[in-house]
Motif scaffolding. Structure first.
Motif, PDB file in Angstrom:
ATOM      1  N   GLY A 139      35.306  44.627  -5.031  1.00 60.55           N
ATOM      2  CA  GLY A 139      34.660  45.779  -5.647  1.00 60.55           C
ATOM      3  C   GLY A 139      34.456  45.754  -7.149  1.00 60.55           C
ATOM      4  O   GLY A 139      34.544  46.786  -7.792  1.00 60.55           O
ATOM      5  N   SER A 140      34.131  44.614  -7.707  1.00 61.53           N
ATOM      6  CA  SER A 140      33.895  44.526  -9.143  1.00 61.53           C
ATOM      7  C   SER A 140      32.411  44.275  -9.421  1.00 61.53           C
ATOM      8  O   SER A 140      31.750  43.537  -8.684  1.00 61.53           O
ATOM      9  CB  SER A 140      34.725  43.382  -9.728  1.00 61.53           C
ATOM     10  N   ASP A 141      31.916  44.849 -10.505  1.00 57.40           N
ATOM     11  CA  ASP A 141      30.537  44.601 -10.919  1.00 57.40           C
ATOM     12  C   ASP A 141      30.302  43.156 -11.358  1.00 57.40           C
ATOM     13  O   ASP A 141      29.157  42.753 -11.556  1.00 57.40           O
ATOM     14  CB  ASP A 141      30.150  45.541 -12.069  1.00 57.40           C
ATOM     15  N   LEU A 146      24.919  37.788  -9.113  1.00 56.57           N
ATOM     16  CA  LEU A 146      24.918  36.802  -8.034  1.00 56.57           C
ATOM     17  C   LEU A 146      24.480  37.444  -6.720  1.00 56.57           C
ATOM     18  O   LEU A 146      23.660  36.891  -5.982  1.00 56.57           O
ATOM     19  CB  LEU A 146      26.310  36.179  -7.884  1.00 56.57           C
ATOM     20  N   LEU A 147      25.006  38.612  -6.419  1.00 56.28           N
ATOM     21  CA  LEU A 147      24.662  39.296  -5.175  1.00 56.28           C
ATOM     22  C   LEU A 147      23.196  39.717  -5.159  1.00 56.28           C
ATOM     23  O   LEU A 147      22.515  39.585  -4.131  1.00 56.28           O
ATOM     24  CB  LEU A 147      25.566  40.517  -4.971  1.00 56.28           C
ATOM     25  N   THR A 148      22.696  40.205  -6.279  1.00 58.49           N
ATOM     26  CA  THR A 148      21.292  40.603  -6.371  1.00 58.49           C
ATOM     27  C   THR A 148      20.385  39.404  -6.139  1.00 58.49           C
ATOM     28  O   THR A 148      19.409  39.475  -5.389  1.00 58.49           O
ATOM     29  CB  THR A 148      20.999  41.242  -7.745  1.00 58.49           C
ATOM     30  N   ASP A 149      20.721  38.297  -6.770  1.00 55.99           N
ATOM     31  CA  ASP A 149      19.947  37.070  -6.580  1.00 55.99           C
ATOM     32  C   ASP A 149      19.994  36.613  -5.123  1.00 55.99           C
ATOM     33  O   ASP A 149      18.978  36.175  -4.574  1.00 55.99           O
ATOM     34  CB  ASP A 149      20.471  35.967  -7.506  1.00 55.99           C
ATOM     35  N   ALA A 150      21.151  36.724  -4.496  1.00 55.67           N
ATOM     36  CA  ALA A 150      21.281  36.303  -3.099  1.00 55.67           C
ATOM     37  C   ALA A 150      20.446  37.179  -2.174  1.00 55.67           C
ATOM     38  O   ALA A 150      19.836  36.679  -1.221  1.00 55.67           O
ATOM     39  CB  ALA A 150      22.750  36.321  -2.675  1.00 55.67           C
ATOM     40  N   VAL A 151      20.401  38.491  -2.444  1.00 53.92           N
ATOM     41  CA  VAL A 151      19.575  39.382  -1.623  1.00 53.92           C
ATOM     42  C   VAL A 151      18.105  38.982  -1.744  1.00 53.92           C
ATOM     43  O   VAL A 151      17.383  38.914  -0.750  1.00 53.92           O
ATOM     44  CB  VAL A 151      19.758  40.863  -2.033  1.00 53.92           C
ATOM     45  N   SER A 166      27.662  44.049   0.314  1.00 54.23           N
ATOM     46  CA  SER A 166      28.656  43.964  -0.757  1.00 54.23           C
ATOM     47  C   SER A 166      28.258  44.827  -1.952  1.00 54.23           C
ATOM     48  O   SER A 166      29.107  45.488  -2.552  1.00 54.23           O
ATOM     49  CB  SER A 166      28.870  42.508  -1.182  1.00 54.23           C
ATOM     50  N   LEU A 167      26.989  44.814  -2.297  1.00 57.62           N
ATOM     51  CA  LEU A 167      26.539  45.693  -3.384  1.00 57.62           C
ATOM     52  C   LEU A 167      26.791  47.151  -3.016  1.00 57.62           C
ATOM     53  O   LEU A 167      27.219  47.949  -3.851  1.00 57.62           O
ATOM     54  CB  LEU A 167      25.051  45.461  -3.676  1.00 57.62           C
ATOM     55  N   GLY A 168      26.545  47.497  -1.755  1.00 55.97           N
ATOM     56  CA  GLY A 168      26.821  48.864  -1.305  1.00 55.97           C
ATOM     57  C   GLY A 168      28.299  49.201  -1.341  1.00 55.97           C
ATOM     58  O   GLY A 168      28.687  50.309  -1.709  1.00 55.97           O
ATOM     59  N   LEU A 169      29.150  48.236  -0.966  1.00 58.67           N
ATOM     60  CA  LEU A 169      30.601  48.463  -1.000  1.00 58.67           C
ATOM     61  C   LEU A 169      31.113  48.624  -2.423  1.00 58.67           C
ATOM     62  O   LEU A 169      31.994  49.434  -2.681  1.00 58.67           O
ATOM     63  CB  LEU A 169      31.342  47.311  -0.331  1.00 58.67           C
ATOM     64  N   ALA A 175      25.773  48.525  -9.354  1.00 54.15           N
ATOM     65  CA  ALA A 175      25.614  47.819  -8.075  1.00 54.15           C
ATOM     66  C   ALA A 175      24.543  48.483  -7.221  1.00 54.15           C
ATOM     67  O   ALA A 175      23.724  47.785  -6.584  1.00 54.15           O
ATOM     68  CB  ALA A 175      26.944  47.776  -7.327  1.00 54.15           C
ATOM     69  N   LEU A 176      24.532  49.797  -7.185  1.00 47.92           N
ATOM     70  CA  LEU A 176      23.523  50.507  -6.393  1.00 47.92           C
ATOM     71  C   LEU A 176      22.126  50.322  -6.948  1.00 47.92           C
ATOM     72  O   LEU A 176      21.159  50.184  -6.198  1.00 47.92           O
ATOM     73  CB  LEU A 176      23.900  51.990  -6.272  1.00 47.92           C
TER      74      LEU A 176
END
Length: 185
Positions: A139-141, A146-151, A166-169, A175-176
C-alpha cells in the motif's frame, strides 16, 4: 481493459488479500543470529532458521519447496527483511522468488519496495505477477509509476489486471488518479 474486468480484478484481489491476512500464524524467532558482511559492506544479521529455510527453497522436490514456503511465511519477522532482500536479489528458482515476495508482502515492510521493484524488472513472469500484488497489499505510492505503466503497456493481461487492482488497493488520491488516467487511455 473494460470496467467489468477491472471490478472483478479488484474484488478478487481484495478477497485474496483478506484471506492471506486472516491466516493465523505462529511467529518463530530464533535467539541466535550471525553477523556477516553483505555486498554493500553493511553488516546485516542473518537468522540461521531463515537461512535454512531459504536453502530448502532451492531444493529439487516441489513438495519440500512448498513446505519451506509455508515455514518461511510463518517464521520471518521484519528483522529478517534484509536477509530476504539479499536472497531475492540473488535470484533463484521461481518458487523461491515467489515465496520471498509473499513473505515480504505478509510483513508489509516498505523497506523492501526497491527490492520488489528489482524483482519486477528482472524476474520471471510468475514472480512479476506476485510483485504487482505485493505492491497493492503493502500500500505505498512508491509503486504508482510502475503500476500505471504496467496497466497501460504490459502485454500480459494478468499483470494489467493485477496492476489496476493494486492501484485500487493502495487507494491514495495519487494511486486513484493513476488508475483513472491509465484506464482512460
Amino acid at each position: 481493459m473494460n470496467k467489468r474486468s477491472l471490478i472483478y480484478c479488484l474484488l478478487s484481489l481484495h478477497i485474496y488479500s483478506s484471506q492471506a491476512l486472516a491466516q493465523d500464524s505462529e511467529i518463530i524467532s530464533p535467539d541466535e543470529f550471525t553477523l556477516i558482511e553483505d555486498v554493500e559492506q553493511k553488516t546485516i544479521s542473518k537468522s540461521p532458521l531463515i537461512s535454512s529455510i531459504l536453502n530448502r527453497l532451492d531444493g529439487v522436490v516441489q513438495s519440500d519447496r512448498h513446505l519451506a514456503t509455508i515455514e518461511l511465511k510463518n517464521s520471518a519477522t521484519k528483522k529478517d527483511t534484509p536477509q530476504l532482500i539479499e536472497s531475492l536479489k540473488k535470484g533463484g528458482h521461481v518458487d523461491k522468488q515467489i515465496a520471498i515476495v509473499q513473505t515480504i508482502t505478509k510483513l508489509k515492510d516498505i523497506d523492501a519496495l526497491p527490492a520488489l521493484r528489482y524483482e519486477y524488472e528482472n524476474g520471471q513472469i510468475e514472480s512479476k505477477r506476485e510483485v504487482i500484488t505485493a505492491f497493492g497489499i503493502i500500500g505505498s505510492d512508491y509503486a504508482n509509476p510502475l503500476l500505471t505503466d504496467a496497466v497501460k503497456n504490459s502485454t500480459d493481461t494478468n499483470i494489467q489486471l493485477r496492476s489496476a487492482a493494486s492501484l485500487g488497493l493502495i487507494g491514495t488520491p495519487s494511486a486513484l488518479y493513476s488508475l483513472k488516467s491509465a484506464s482512460s487511455s
